[in-house]
Write a protein that holds these residues in place. Structure first.
Motif, PDB file in Angstrom:
ATOM      1  N   GLN A  23       0.827  -1.201   0.000  1.00  0.00           N
ATOM      2  CA  GLN A  23       0.000   0.000   0.000  1.00  0.00           C
ATOM      3  C   GLN A  23       0.861   1.250   0.000  1.00  0.00           C
ATOM      4  OE1 GLN A  23      -2.915   0.017   3.112  1.00  0.00           O
ATOM      5  NE2 GLN A  23      -3.483  -2.110   2.747  1.00  0.00           N
ATOM      6  N   THR A  48     -12.607   6.174  -1.017  1.00  0.00           N
ATOM      7  CA  THR A  48     -13.276   4.878  -0.960  1.00  0.00           C
ATOM      8  C   THR A  48     -12.261   3.806  -0.577  1.00  0.00           C
ATOM      9  OG1 THR A  48     -12.853   4.513  -3.305  1.00  0.00           O
ATOM     10  CG2 THR A  48     -14.950   5.553  -2.711  1.00  0.00           C
ATOM     11  N   THR A  50     -10.119   0.736  -0.870  1.00  0.00           N
ATOM     12  CA  THR A  50      -9.583  -0.025  -1.995  1.00  0.00           C
ATOM     13  C   THR A  50      -9.566  -1.505  -1.653  1.00  0.00           C
ATOM     14  OG1 THR A  50      -7.328   0.175  -1.185  1.00  0.00           O
ATOM     15  CG2 THR A  50      -8.123   1.927  -2.643  1.00  0.00           C
TER      16      THR A  50
END
Length: 133
Positions: A23, A48, A50
């Motif tokens: 990430q 949002t 992921t």
């Protein structure tokens, strides 16, 4: 069962490490270091979720559950004390409180005799008193 849980636990741990390393950080650029993230929230803009963030949450939940389950299973299997197999040396046993070690009391009339010597004129072989001749 413990071995299976341990294997699952280690695999989830490795997967969790890989997911977190894949990430990208939020506001990791130079503007984020000085408060410019485009938002007034404490942790930056909320976007949002992921796929990697959902996978991180799932792996973290599984990791916590396996940790909790392994701790319960290991506690139930080993209900004895950790020190059960050890021996206590005789020199470390404490004396009863309030009493000092004392020498055994001598029997009346044996002040001059050494320990182990008979106090009466008995023959050591027969156990009968010696007869005078």
């Amino acid at each position: 069962m413990t071995i299976l849980l341990t294997i699952i636990h280690v695999l989830v741990c490795l997967i969790l490490i890989l997911i977190v390393l894949l990430q990208s950080g939020k506001s990791a650029d130079l503007a984020g270091a000085f408060g410019g993230g485009g938002s007034q929230t404490a942790f930056g803009a909320r976007g949002t979720a992921t796929f990697l963030s959902k996978l991180t949450t799932g792996a973290a939940v599984i990791f916590m559950l396996t940790s909790f389950t392994l701790s319960i299973v290991s506690t139930r299997q080993r209900a004895s004390s950790v020190m059960e197999g050890t021996r206590t040396p005789a020199s470390t046993t404490p004396a009863p409180s309030g009493s000092a070690p004392t020498a055994p009391a001598a029997a009346p009339g044996t002040e001059g005799t050494s320990q182990g010597a008979p106090s009466s004129p008995e023959s050591p072989q027969s156990g009968q008193p010696e007869q005078k001749k």
